[in-house]
Design a protein around this motif. Structure first.
Motif, PDB file in Angstrom:
ATOM      1  N   SER A  41       0.855  -1.194   0.000  1.00 44.55           N
ATOM      2  CA  SER A  41       0.000   0.000   0.000  1.00 44.55           C
ATOM      3  C   SER A  41       0.895   1.250   0.000  1.00 44.55           C
ATOM      4  O   SER A  41       2.019   1.213   0.490  1.00 44.55           O
ATOM      5  CB  SER A  41      -0.935  -0.008   1.204  1.00 44.55           C
ATOM      6  N   PRO A  42       0.395   2.353  -0.529  1.00 41.06           N
ATOM      7  CA  PRO A  42       1.199   3.568  -0.650  1.00 41.06           C
ATOM      8  C   PRO A  42       1.654   4.133   0.690  1.00 41.06           C
ATOM      9  O   PRO A  42       0.927   4.090   1.678  1.00 41.06           O
ATOM     10  CB  PRO A  42       0.247   4.559  -1.328  1.00 41.06           C
ATOM     11  N   LYS A  43       2.883   4.655   0.696  1.00 42.64           N
ATOM     12  CA  LYS A  43       3.439   5.308   1.874  1.00 42.64           C
ATOM     13  C   LYS A  43       4.011   6.659   1.438  1.00 42.64           C
ATOM     14  O   LYS A  43       4.640   6.755   0.385  1.00 42.64           O
ATOM     15  CB  LYS A  43       4.538   4.446   2.489  1.00 42.64           C
ATOM     16  N   VAL A  44       3.782   7.688   2.235  1.00 43.39           N
ATOM     17  CA  VAL A  44       4.296   9.027   1.925  1.00 43.39           C
ATOM     18  C   VAL A  44       5.818   9.027   2.004  1.00 43.39           C
ATOM     19  O   VAL A  44       6.404   8.478   2.940  1.00 43.39           O
ATOM     20  CB  VAL A  44       3.730  10.072   2.915  1.00 43.39           C
ATOM     21  N   ILE A  45       6.464   9.657   1.030  1.00 37.68           N
ATOM     22  CA  ILE A  45       7.908   9.857   1.082  1.00 37.68           C
ATOM     23  C   ILE A  45       8.136  11.116   1.912  1.00 37.68           C
ATOM     24  O   ILE A  45       8.091  12.240   1.406  1.00 37.68           O
ATOM     25  CB  ILE A  45       8.524   9.986  -0.328  1.00 37.68           C
ATOM     26  N   SER A  46       8.349  10.924   3.193  1.00 39.15           N
ATOM     27  CA  SER A  46       8.379  12.037   4.144  1.00 39.15           C
ATOM     28  C   SER A  46       9.538  13.002   3.924  1.00 39.15           C
ATOM     29  O   SER A  46       9.425  14.181   4.247  1.00 39.15           O
ATOM     30  CB  SER A  46       8.387  11.512   5.574  1.00 39.15           C
ATOM     31  N   THR A  47      10.646  12.541   3.376  1.00 36.49           N
ATOM     32  CA  THR A  47      11.778  13.443   3.145  1.00 36.49           C
ATOM     33  C   THR A  47      11.468  14.504   2.097  1.00 36.49           C
ATOM     34  O   THR A  47      12.146  15.524   2.029  1.00 36.49           O
ATOM     35  CB  THR A  47      13.040  12.662   2.723  1.00 36.49           C
ATOM     36  N   LEU A  48      10.449  14.292   1.290  1.00 34.31           N
ATOM     37  CA  LEU A  48      10.069  15.282   0.278  1.00 34.31           C
ATOM     38  C   LEU A  48       9.012  16.256   0.771  1.00 34.31           C
ATOM     39  O   LEU A  48       8.682  17.220   0.076  1.00 34.31           O
ATOM     40  CB  LEU A  48       9.538  14.572  -0.978  1.00 34.31           C
ATOM     41  N   LEU A  49       8.465  16.053   1.964  1.00 28.06           N
ATOM     42  CA  LEU A  49       7.345  16.864   2.448  1.00 28.06           C
ATOM     43  C   LEU A  49       7.604  18.372   2.502  1.00 28.06           C
ATOM     44  O   LEU A  49       6.686  19.140   2.261  1.00 28.06           O
ATOM     45  CB  LEU A  49       6.872  16.368   3.814  1.00 28.06           C
ATOM     46  N   PRO A  50       8.805  18.837   2.770  1.00 29.12           N
ATOM     47  CA  PRO A  50       8.978  20.298   2.750  1.00 29.12           C
ATOM     48  C   PRO A  50       8.824  20.911   1.357  1.00 29.12           C
ATOM     49  O   PRO A  50       8.648  22.107   1.214  1.00 29.12           O
ATOM     50  CB  PRO A  50      10.399  20.502   3.254  1.00 29.12           C
ATOM     51  N   GLU A  51       8.888  20.086   0.334  1.00 26.57           N
ATOM     52  CA  GLU A  51       8.827  20.562  -1.052  1.00 26.57           C
ATOM     53  C   GLU A  51       7.451  20.288  -1.660  1.00 26.57           C
ATOM     54  O   GLU A  51       6.790  19.326  -1.305  1.00 26.57           O
ATOM     55  CB  GLU A  51       9.877  19.841  -1.895  1.00 26.57           C
ATOM     56  N   ALA A  52       7.068  21.114  -2.597  1.00 28.18           N
ATOM     57  CA  ALA A  52       5.865  20.849  -3.397  1.00 28.18           C
ATOM     58  C   ALA A  52       6.343  20.195  -4.686  1.00 28.18           C
ATOM     59  O   ALA A  52       6.918  20.852  -5.553  1.00 28.18           O
ATOM     60  CB  ALA A  52       5.126  22.140  -3.691  1.00 28.18           C
ATOM     61  N   ILE A  53       6.153  18.903  -4.810  1.00 31.34           N
ATOM     62  CA  ILE A  53       6.624  18.161  -5.971  1.00 31.34           C
ATOM     63  C   ILE A  53       5.590  18.292  -7.093  1.00 31.34           C
ATOM     64  O   ILE A  53       4.394  18.148  -6.871  1.00 31.34           O
ATOM     65  CB  ILE A  53       6.859  16.680  -5.606  1.00 31.34           C
ATOM     66  N   ILE A  54       6.078  18.574  -8.309  1.00 33.50           N
ATOM     67  CA  ILE A  54       5.165  18.757  -9.436  1.00 33.50           C
ATOM     68  C   ILE A  54       5.301  17.683 -10.510  1.00 33.50           C
ATOM     69  O   ILE A  54       4.434  17.539 -11.361  1.00 33.50           O
ATOM     70  CB  ILE A  54       5.332  20.144 -10.086  1.00 33.50           C
ATOM     71  N   ASP A  55       6.409  16.916 -10.470  1.00 31.81           N
ATOM     72  CA  ASP A  55       6.584  15.861 -11.475  1.00 31.81           C
ATOM     73  C   ASP A  55       7.382  14.726 -10.866  1.00 31.81           C
ATOM     74  O   ASP A  55       8.247  14.946 -10.017  1.00 31.81           O
ATOM     75  CB  ASP A  55       7.295  16.406 -12.711  1.00 31.81           C
ATOM     76  N   ILE A  56       7.081  13.504 -11.301  1.00 30.05           N
ATOM     77  CA  ILE A  56       7.746  12.308 -10.799  1.00 30.05           C
ATOM     78  C   ILE A  56       8.073  11.378 -11.953  1.00 30.05           C
ATOM     79  O   ILE A  56       7.422  11.407 -12.992  1.00 30.05           O
ATOM     80  CB  ILE A  56       6.863  11.568  -9.763  1.00 30.05           C
ATOM     81  N   SER A  57       9.109  10.566 -11.748  1.00 26.88           N
ATOM     82  CA  SER A  57       9.485   9.581 -12.756  1.00 26.88           C
ATOM     83  C   SER A  57      10.016   8.347 -12.044  1.00 26.88           C
ATOM     84  O   SER A  57      10.732   8.457 -11.044  1.00 26.88           O
ATOM     85  CB  SER A  57      10.567  10.150 -13.674  1.00 26.88           C
ATOM     86  N   ALA A  58       9.661   7.177 -12.534  1.00 31.43           N
ATOM     87  CA  ALA A  58      10.114   5.919 -11.946  1.00 31.43           C
ATOM     88  C   ALA A  58      10.855   5.122 -13.006  1.00 31.43           C
ATOM     89  O   ALA A  58      10.327   4.876 -14.083  1.00 31.43           O
ATOM     90  CB  ALA A  58       8.928   5.116 -11.421  1.00 31.43           C
ATOM     91  N   GLY A  59      12.082   4.744 -12.694  1.00 27.73           N
ATOM     92  CA  GLY A  59      12.882   3.954 -13.622  1.00 27.73           C
ATOM     93  C   GLY A  59      12.950   2.506 -13.179  1.00 27.73           C
ATOM     94  O   GLY A  59      12.120   2.019 -12.419  1.00 27.73           O
ATOM     95  N   ASN A  60      13.978   1.831 -13.623  1.00 28.14           N
ATOM     96  CA  ASN A  60      14.152   0.422 -13.307  1.00 28.14           C
ATOM     97  C   ASN A  60      14.321   0.216 -11.806  1.00 28.14           C
ATOM     98  O   ASN A  60      13.585  -0.543 -11.190  1.00 28.14           O
ATOM     99  CB  ASN A  60      15.352  -0.145 -14.073  1.00 28.14           C
ATOM    100  N   ARG A  61      15.284   0.910 -11.211  1.00 27.46           N
ATOM    101  CA  ARG A  61      15.536   0.795  -9.771  1.00 27.46           C
ATOM    102  C   ARG A  61      15.785   2.161  -9.151  1.00 27.46           C
ATOM    103  O   ARG A  61      16.548   2.287  -8.200  1.00 27.46           O
ATOM    104  CB  ARG A  61      16.750  -0.095  -9.531  1.00 27.46           C
ATOM    105  N   HIS A  62      15.202   3.181  -9.708  1.00 24.48           N
ATOM    106  CA  HIS A  62      15.391   4.532  -9.193  1.00 24.48           C
ATOM    107  C   HIS A  62      14.151   5.383  -9.423  1.00 24.48           C
ATOM    108  O   HIS A  62      13.284   5.021 -10.213  1.00 24.48           O
ATOM    109  CB  HIS A  62      16.614   5.193  -9.840  1.00 24.48           C
TER     110      HIS A  62
END
Length: 84
Positions: A41-62
């Motif tokens: 189930s989804p979990k918040v990436i807490s280290t990014l919380l101070p930032e307003a993220i506008i785009d995401i990308s998922a690769g093979n292992r990154h």
């Protein structure tokens, strides 16, 4: 929502990023204290919380994230320079 090889990322309207799937190589962005877990189930990436993220990308292992103010964040394997 974007899918990598064995993980998924999603971003909500407030710029909060969620990850789930295989944490191998740190691709979920949850930190080294959880090196080899699988999340169903989804979990918040807490280290990014101070930032307003506008785009995401998922690769093979990154994963890569871009903030509203053009900051770039990455996590996961960088064996071939994936994270710069």
């Amino acid at each position: 929502m974007v899918c990598g090889h064995s993980h998924t990322l999603a971003i909500d309207q407030d710029g909060v990023v969620y990850s789930w799937g295989q944490q191998k190589y740190g691709a979920l962005g949850l930190g080294p204290e959880q090196p080899e877990i699988d999340l169903n189930s989804p979990k918040v990436i807490s280290t990014l919380l101070p930032e307003a993220i506008i785009d995401i990308s998922a690769g093979n292992r990154h994963s890569v994230f871009i903030s509203k103010y053009s900051k770039v964040f990455g996590c996961g394997e960088t064996k071939r320079g994936q994270l710069g």
